[in-house]
Each structure stands twice: as structure tokens, then as C-alpha cells.
Design an enzyme around this catalytic site. Structure first.
Site, PDB file in Angstrom:
ATOM      1  N   HIS A   1       9.376  25.686  29.186  1.00 26.28           N
ATOM      2  CA  HIS A   1       9.443  24.212  28.797  1.00 26.28           C
ATOM      3  C   HIS A   1      11.004  23.702  29.074  1.00 26.28           C
ATOM      4  O   HIS A   1      11.266  22.831  29.608  1.00 26.28           O
ATOM      5  CB  HIS A   1       8.959  23.957  27.573  1.00 26.28           C
ATOM      6  CG  HIS A   1       7.637  23.995  27.357  1.00 26.28           C
ATOM      7  ND1 HIS A   1       6.705  23.016  26.598  1.00 26.28           N
ATOM      8  CD2 HIS A   1       6.543  24.977  27.698  1.00 26.28           C
ATOM      9  CE1 HIS A   1       5.370  23.384  26.532  1.00 26.28           C
ATOM     10  NE2 HIS A   1       5.370  24.551  27.320  1.00 26.28           N
TER      11      HIS A   1
ATOM     12  N   HIS B   1      -0.246  -9.650  -1.972  1.00 30.30           N
ATOM     13  CA  HIS B   1      -1.544  -9.216  -1.959  1.00 30.30           C
ATOM     14  C   HIS B   1      -2.245  -9.673  -3.163  1.00 30.30           C
ATOM     15  O   HIS B   1      -1.625  -9.768  -4.221  1.00 30.30           O
ATOM     16  CB  HIS B   1      -1.470  -7.761  -1.840  1.00 30.30           C
ATOM     17  CG  HIS B   1      -2.605  -7.001  -1.650  1.00 30.30           C
ATOM     18  ND1 HIS B   1      -3.497  -6.857  -0.856  1.00 30.30           N
ATOM     19  CD2 HIS B   1      -3.194  -5.907  -2.643  1.00 30.30           C
ATOM     20  CE1 HIS B   1      -4.412  -5.874  -0.984  1.00 30.30           C
ATOM     21  NE2 HIS B   1      -4.227  -5.564  -2.120  1.00 30.30           N
TER      22      HIS B   1
ATOM     23  N   GLU C   1       0.858  -1.193  -0.115  1.00 30.48           N
ATOM     24  CA  GLU C   1       0.118   0.106  -0.038  1.00 30.48           C
ATOM     25  C   GLU C   1       0.868   1.112   0.021  1.00 30.48           C
ATOM     26  O   GLU C   1       0.648   2.257  -0.587  1.00 30.48           O
ATOM     27  CB  GLU C   1      -0.906  -0.177   1.135  1.00 30.48           C
ATOM     28  CG  GLU C   1      -1.761   1.308   1.625  1.00 30.48           C
ATOM     29  CD  GLU C   1      -3.203   1.469   1.437  1.00 30.48           C
ATOM     30  OE1 GLU C   1      -3.738   0.361   1.504  1.00 30.48           O
ATOM     31  OE2 GLU C   1      -4.077   2.322   0.846  1.00 30.48           O
TER      32      GLU C   1
ATOM     33  N   HIS D   1      -7.394   3.599   7.685  1.00 29.26           N
ATOM     34  CA  HIS D   1      -6.949   4.518   6.766  1.00 29.26           C
ATOM     35  C   HIS D   1      -7.223   5.780   7.495  1.00 29.26           C
ATOM     36  O   HIS D   1      -7.901   6.200   8.662  1.00 29.26           O
ATOM     37  CB  HIS D   1      -7.779   4.648   5.765  1.00 29.26           C
ATOM     38  CG  HIS D   1      -7.025   3.741   4.752  1.00 29.26           C
ATOM     39  ND1 HIS D   1      -6.095   4.378   3.630  1.00 29.26           N
ATOM     40  CD2 HIS D   1      -7.094   2.271   4.101  1.00 29.26           C
ATOM     41  CE1 HIS D   1      -5.768   3.271   2.730  1.00 29.26           C
ATOM     42  NE2 HIS D   1      -6.355   2.167   2.967  1.00 29.26           N
TER      43      HIS D   1
ATOM     44  N   ARG E   1      -4.938 -14.865   4.364  1.00 33.39           N
ATOM     45  CA  ARG E   1      -5.721 -13.655   5.216  1.00 33.39           C
ATOM     46  C   ARG E   1      -6.788 -13.156   4.283  1.00 33.39           C
ATOM     47  O   ARG E   1      -6.459 -12.699   3.287  1.00 33.39           O
ATOM     48  CB  ARG E   1      -4.614 -12.672   5.806  1.00 33.39           C
ATOM     49  CG  ARG E   1      -5.206 -11.338   5.651  1.00 33.39           C
ATOM     50  CD  ARG E   1      -4.369 -10.369   6.331  1.00 33.39           C
ATOM     51  NE  ARG E   1      -4.182  -9.154   5.588  1.00 33.39           N
ATOM     52  CZ  ARG E   1      -3.864  -7.826   6.163  1.00 33.39           C
ATOM     53  NH1 ARG E   1      -3.570  -7.666   7.482  1.00 33.39           N
ATOM     54  NH2 ARG E   1      -3.954  -6.798   5.380  1.00 33.39           N
TER      55      ARG E   1
ATOM     56  N   HIS F   1      -7.130  -3.004   9.149  1.00 36.07           N
ATOM     57  CA  HIS F   1      -6.312  -2.094   8.198  1.00 36.07           C
ATOM     58  C   HIS F   1      -7.274  -0.719   8.081  1.00 36.07           C
ATOM     59  O   HIS F   1      -8.330  -0.636   7.708  1.00 36.07           O
ATOM     60  CB  HIS F   1      -6.626  -2.856   6.954  1.00 36.07           C
ATOM     61  CG  HIS F   1      -5.944  -2.043   5.590  1.00 36.07           C
ATOM     62  ND1 HIS F   1      -4.566  -2.151   5.457  1.00 36.07           N
ATOM     63  CD2 HIS F   1      -6.482  -1.002   4.777  1.00 36.07           C
ATOM     64  CE1 HIS F   1      -4.221  -1.448   4.126  1.00 36.07           C
ATOM     65  NE2 HIS F   1      -5.255  -0.852   3.800  1.00 36.07           N
TER      66      HIS F   1
ATOM     67  N   THR G   1     -11.487   1.125   4.741  1.00 37.64           N
ATOM     68  CA  THR G   1     -11.025   1.642   3.591  1.00 37.64           C
ATOM     69  C   THR G   1     -10.866   3.010   3.462  1.00 37.64           C
ATOM     70  O   THR G   1     -10.210   3.501   2.693  1.00 37.64           O
ATOM     71  CB  THR G   1     -11.943   0.907   2.465  1.00 37.64           C
ATOM     72  OG1 THR G   1     -11.623  -0.507   2.586  1.00 37.64           O
ATOM     73  CG2 THR G   1     -11.420   1.266   1.048  1.00 37.64           C
TER      74      THR G   1
HETATM   75  N1  COA Z   1     -11.830  -9.519  -6.078  1.00 36.44           N
HETATM   76  C1  COA Z   1     -12.255 -10.307  -7.070  1.00 36.44           C
HETATM   77  N2  COA Z   1     -12.171  -9.584  -8.404  1.00 36.44           N
HETATM   78  C2  COA Z   1     -11.947  -8.459  -8.351  1.00 36.44           C
HETATM   79  C3  COA Z   1     -11.496  -7.649  -7.212  1.00 36.44           C
HETATM   80  C4  COA Z   1     -11.128  -8.455  -5.981  1.00 36.44           C
HETATM   81  N3  COA Z   1     -11.144  -7.662  -4.859  1.00 36.44           N
HETATM   82  N4  COA Z   1     -11.558  -6.298  -7.477  1.00 36.44           N
HETATM   83  C5  COA Z   1     -11.809  -6.320  -8.766  1.00 36.44           C
HETATM   84  N5  COA Z   1     -12.027  -7.517  -9.175  1.00 36.44           N
HETATM   85  C6  COA Z   1     -12.286  -7.819 -10.820  1.00 36.44           C
HETATM   86  C7  COA Z   1     -12.961  -6.873 -11.394  1.00 36.44           C
HETATM   87  O1  COA Z   1     -14.593  -7.012 -10.883  1.00 36.44           O
HETATM   88  C8  COA Z   1     -13.068  -7.157 -12.967  1.00 36.44           C
HETATM   89  O2  COA Z   1     -13.728  -8.300 -13.220  1.00 36.44           O
HETATM   90  P1  COA Z   1     -14.203  -8.443 -14.628  1.00 36.44           P
HETATM   91  O3  COA Z   1     -13.041  -8.450 -15.625  1.00 36.44           O
HETATM   92  O4  COA Z   1     -14.770  -9.820 -14.556  1.00 36.44           O
HETATM   93  O5  COA Z   1     -15.079  -7.317 -14.873  1.00 36.44           O
HETATM   94  C9  COA Z   1     -11.213  -7.658 -12.702  1.00 36.44           C
HETATM   95  O6  COA Z   1     -11.136  -7.980 -11.422  1.00 36.44           O
HETATM   96  C10 COA Z   1     -10.364  -6.586 -13.068  1.00 36.44           C
HETATM   97  O7  COA Z   1     -10.616  -5.508 -12.413  1.00 36.44           O
HETATM   98  P2  COA Z   1      -9.630  -4.379 -11.911  1.00 36.44           P
HETATM   99  O8  COA Z   1      -8.818  -4.813 -10.466  1.00 36.44           O
HETATM  100  O9  COA Z   1     -10.363  -3.075 -11.866  1.00 36.44           O
HETATM  101  O10 COA Z   1      -8.534  -4.273 -12.932  1.00 36.44           O
HETATM  102  P3  COA Z   1      -7.439  -3.533 -13.565  1.00 36.44           P
HETATM  103  O11 COA Z   1      -6.793  -4.045 -14.618  1.00 36.44           O
HETATM  104  O12 COA Z   1      -8.105  -1.983 -13.428  1.00 36.44           O
HETATM  105  O13 COA Z   1      -6.702  -3.243 -12.111  1.00 36.44           O
HETATM  106  C11 COA Z   1      -4.793  -3.806 -10.548  1.00 36.44           C
HETATM  107  C12 COA Z   1      -5.629  -4.557 -11.774  1.00 36.44           C
HETATM  108  C13 COA Z   1      -4.133  -5.197 -10.053  1.00 36.44           C
HETATM  109  C14 COA Z   1      -3.882  -2.824 -10.924  1.00 36.44           C
HETATM  110  C15 COA Z   1      -5.807  -3.741  -9.434  1.00 36.44           C
HETATM  111  O14 COA Z   1      -6.606  -4.768  -9.214  1.00 36.44           O
HETATM  112  C16 COA Z   1      -5.260  -2.910  -8.586  1.00 36.44           C
HETATM  113  O15 COA Z   1      -5.091  -1.600  -8.537  1.00 36.44           O
HETATM  114  N6  COA Z   1      -4.715  -3.446  -7.151  1.00 36.44           N
HETATM  115  C17 COA Z   1      -4.006  -2.728  -6.130  1.00 36.44           C
HETATM  116  C18 COA Z   1      -4.913  -1.966  -5.269  1.00 36.44           C
HETATM  117  C19 COA Z   1      -5.436  -2.734  -4.452  1.00 36.44           C
HETATM  118  O16 COA Z   1      -5.340  -3.921  -4.330  1.00 36.44           O
HETATM  119  N7  COA Z   1      -6.337  -2.183  -3.501  1.00 36.44           N
HETATM  120  C20 COA Z   1      -7.498  -2.804  -2.669  1.00 36.44           C
HETATM  121  C21 COA Z   1      -7.016  -3.236  -1.341  1.00 36.44           C
HETATM  122  S1  COA Z   1      -6.426  -1.953  -0.339  1.00 36.44           S
HETATM  123 ZN    ZN Z   2      -5.581   0.315   2.065  1.00 37.01          ZN
END
Ligand code: COA
Ligand code: ZN
Length: 375
Positions: A291, A75, A16, A198, A135, A196, A169
Site C-alpha cells: 500500500h 424541537h 439529539e 439511527h 417540520r 432521521h 427511530t
Molecule cells: N407529542 C405529544 N405529547 C407527547 C409526546 C409527543 N411526541 N411525547 C410525550 N407526550 C406526552 C405524554 O403522553 C405525556 O402526556 P400526559 O402527561 O398527558 O400523560 C406528556 O407528554 C409528558 O410525557 P413525557 O415526554 O414522557 O414527559 P417527561 O417529563 O418524562 O419528559 C422531556 C419531558 C422533555 C424530558 C421528554 O419529552 C424528552 O425526553 N424529550 C427529549 C427527547 C426527544 O425529544 N425524543 C424524541 C425525538 S428523537
Molecule cells: Zn433520534
């Protein structure tokens, strides 16, 4: 109430922390940070989300190969492909997240609660079948109905998950609400609870500590409080509060905190606030005459923690707030002896220069000379 006997700290600087606007660590920098975090004594290091980019994937591989004491956790989303990444890399733990609030279900996934539960169950079981320690994080847990949070918790527990993490979040919890929420969840489930928090309202540290008071086992932190938007609880605040206020006897080497702060600060190019607790420039600097006088007699008068325990030094400022005692003390320190009349004259001069916010020893000597005082 947590007996504090099993408190764990998960550091998310490399995952993060890298989501902080303007931050992208090189793999070499991540390795340096991970080694220092291991020396410091955190329990988990979040290595990154392999699906983000090729360099994050490569970083997770490299970090996972390091010989460290810490538990390493990758993650990822609650998806088979992210689980497959973690398995291919060979990491022991995976932190899998899925948004559980009405907002997440509707806008992110467009699924009903029943469909969400099915998806969560399938992926947790898939990850466990692949041999991962899991987790599961309910993203946006603080805006999820309590009964659904419990339902998700029980489901992942039955499906074999090892930890249940609740994410605030958007940082909308308060310490009181956190305590109530975590206290209730802890009584409903058998697996350890993680939290977690924020910092959107500046309450991340307080909320994390409240969660531990209520029985959570692990809280997420980041060096310098890095993270999306306003970030996560800073590691320095959480751990020094645990040691000094809650009297937790963790195996943390607090003397490493300044190095961690400066290292991550330089890698992230983010200026730390001077008044940042524990690690900020001003955290052990005293200014007003009253102080400084009290601190010179007993530092505990205006210090909750001794800076030496954090490998830091106390600093005393000379400016218009200075008293004759503090000024005399400063002159003694630089080996200059003045009469009471001379001291009073120098003090008057200092107080007539409100624009000068800090006088160094050399500047004070120069001032006395310019006033015709022999030193
Ligand atoms: N669990 C399962 N599926 C998930 C999901 C989750 N938590 N979050 C998104 N998806 C799915 C979406 O619904 C989408 O499905 P679809 O293709 O069937 O519509 C697919 O994953 C892709 O979505 P998305 O994550 O938005 O793809 P992206 O290409 O825009 O981004 C990453 C990919 C890896 C960059 C993105 O997941 C990301 O930013 N990850 C890091 C941030 C993070 O983890 N934040 C949350 C926790 S603090
Ligand atoms: Zn976070």
C-alpha cells in the site's frame, strides 16, 4: 430520484447529540459549536428541546439570538406547551414529533389512530396559527404501516406543515428499504421530505444517503455521530460522501471537519474510534508495504479522497508489514541514506519485533546506530 439540487443537512448535535449518554454541553460550548456549524454550511441547526430543562431552554434562547446564516429549529412534542415555548423564544422553525407506530400509539399515548390524527392535526394547526414554520416528524416511522404514514403526511400537509420528517427511530431500515419507503412517500406528498436515521445496525449513513437518492430533501446528522444509543449519521461521512461519491456541489467547507470533530469530541469527552471514516486517526494512514509503495507513487491507489481536501495529512506507518521501498522512503524523509545491505538488515530487525507497532524516525535512527550502522 432527487436531482440533488436542493439537498439540505440538518445538524442535530446540540439536540439529539446532547442525548448521548455522558454528554451535557454548556451554553458557551453550544454557541461555539453552532458558529462552527454555520461556517461549515449546514442548512438547519436543531437548537434543543426547551422543555427538557432550564439550561436547555436558556441555550435555545441564546442560540436563537445568534446572528447566523443557518435556519434555526427548536424541537418539541406535538403539544401546545412545547409550541408555546418555541413561540415565546421566537424561533422561526419548530420540529414537532409524534410517535406513529402501533407501539407508540399503544404504549406511549394509549390512543387510537383516529385520536392520534386528531391530536396531530390540532397541534400542527396551532403551531401554524402561531406563525411557526413546522417540520412534523413521524417518530418510529419505519415501524409504522405505510398507509398510516401517508395519512399522517397528507393531514399535516393540509394543516399547513412545511416539512414531513420520517424517523427510523430504532435504526432498523436498510438502504434498500429506505429507498423504497422514501420513494413511495415522495410521490404521495408535495412538501419536502426529511429523514432521521439511527445507527443501531451501523447503517445510518447508508440509509441517509439512500433516502436522498430516493428524493428526500433533508437528512439529519450529528458531529461524530452523536445521539441516543448508537447515534445519528456522522456529518463528516454524509457530507464527504455527497461531495466525493455523489458529486453534489454543496456549499460545505470540508476543511472545517477536523476542527468540528475535535471540538465536539473534547466537549463530549467521547473517544473517537481510530478507524472512524473521514475523521478517525487511521482514515489516511497506510501501513502494508504494498500500500505504502503504491500511495507514494499515486495516493489515489489507496485513497478515495485526498486528505488535503479535508485539511488532514497522510501518514505512513513503519512496522513488521513494511517493505524495503517504504523503509527507504522513510529514511529519505528523515535525511538518512543507507546502502541496500544496511536497509535489508534494518528491515530484518524491524520484522523480528512484531510487538513494535510503529517506529518513529528517531527510533529508526537509534536502531541503526545500535546495529553499528553509521548514519
Ligand atoms: N407529542 C405529544 N405529547 C407527547 C409526546 C409527543 N411526541 N411525547 C410525550 N407526550 C406526552 C405524554 O403522553 C405525556 O402526556 P400526559 O402527561 O398527558 O400523560 C406528556 O407528554 C409528558 O410525557 P413525557 O415526554 O414522557 O414527559 P417527561 O417529563 O418524562 O419528559 C422531556 C419531558 C422533555 C424530558 C421528554 O419529552 C424528552 O425526553 N424529550 C427529549 C427527547 C426527544 O425529544 N425524543 C424524541 C425525538 S428523537
Ligand atoms: Zn433520534
Amino acid at each position: 430520484m432527487n436531482s440533488f439540487s436542493k439537498i439540505e443537512i440538518l445538524d442535530s448535535t446540540l439536540r439529539e447529540g446532547e442525548q448521548t449518554p455522558g454528554v451535557s454541553f454548556t451554553i458557551k460550548q453550544k454557541v461555539t459549536i453552532a458558529k462552527l456549524l454555520d461556517d461549515f454550511g449546514v442548512d438547519f441547526i436543531e437548537l434543543g428541546h426547551p422543555a427538557v430543562s432550564p439550561d436547555v431552554y436558556a441555550a435555545v434562547e441564546t442560540l436563537n439570538d445568534l446572528d447566523l446564516k443557518v435556519k434555526k429549529i427548536a424541537h418539541g412534542r406535538a403539544s401546545k406547551s412545547d409550541i408555546n415555548d418555541a413561540v415565546a423564544i421566537g424561533v422561526e422553525w419548530m420540529g414537532m414529533f409524534f410517535g406513529t407506530s402501533p407501539l407508540s400509539l399503544k404504549h406511549k399515548f394509549d390512543v387510537s389512530k383516529k385520536e392520534a390524527l386528531e391530536r396531530i392535526q390540532t397541534t400542527v394547526k396551532y403551531g401554524k396559527d402561531k406563525g411557526l414554520k413546522l417540520r412534523f416528524t413521524a417518530e418510529d416511522a419505519s415501524r409504522t404501516e405505510f398507509d398510516f404514514l401517508v395519512q399522517v403526511g397528507k393531514l399535516i400537509q393540509e394543516s399547513g406543515a412545511d416539512r414531513y420528517s420520517l424517523a427510523d427511530t430504532v435504526g432498523c431500515l436498510t438502504p434498500t428499504k429506505t429507498k423504497e419507503l422514501i420513494g413511495r412517500i415522495v410521490t404521495e406528498l408535495d412538501i419536502p421530505i426529511h429523514v432521521h436515521c439511527h445507527n443501531d445496525f451501523g447503517m445510518a449513513t447508508a440509509n441517509a444517503l439512500s433516502a436522498l437518492e430516493a428524493g428526500a430533501q433533508c437528512v439529519d446528522v450529528a458531529v461524530n455521530g452523536l445521539g441516543e444509543r448508537c447515534g445519528l449519521p456522522p456529518i463528516a461521512e454524509v457530507v464527504t460522501a455527497l461531495v466525493n461519491i455523489y458529486k453534489v456541489n454543496g456549499n460545505w467547507d470540508l476543511s472545517i471537519l477536523p476542527e468540528l470533530t475535535h471540538l465536539v469530541g473534547s466537549f463530549s469527552n467521547l473517544q473517537l474510534k481510530a478507524n472512524q471514516p473521514i475523521v478517525g486517526e487511521n482514515a489516511f494512514t497506510h501501513k502494508a508495504g504494498l500500500h505504502v509503495k503504491a500511495v507514494a507513487k499515486d495516493p489515489r491507489s489507496y485513497e478515495a479522497i485526498a486528505p488535503e481536501t479535508l485539511n488532514r495529512k497522510r501518514k505512513l506507518i513503519i512496522d513488521k508489514y513494511t517493505s524495503s521501498y517504504a523503509l527507504k522512503n522513510k529514511f529519505n524523509e528523515i535525511g538518512v541514506s543507507l546502502t541496500e545491505m544496511e536497509l535489508a538488515a534494518v528491515l530484518k530487525e524491524i520484522k523480528s519485533h512484531p510487538e513494535k507497532v510503529s517506529w518513529t524516525g528517531i527510533e529508526l535512527i537509534y536502531l541503526t546506530k545500535s546495529m553499528g550502522i553509521k548514519t
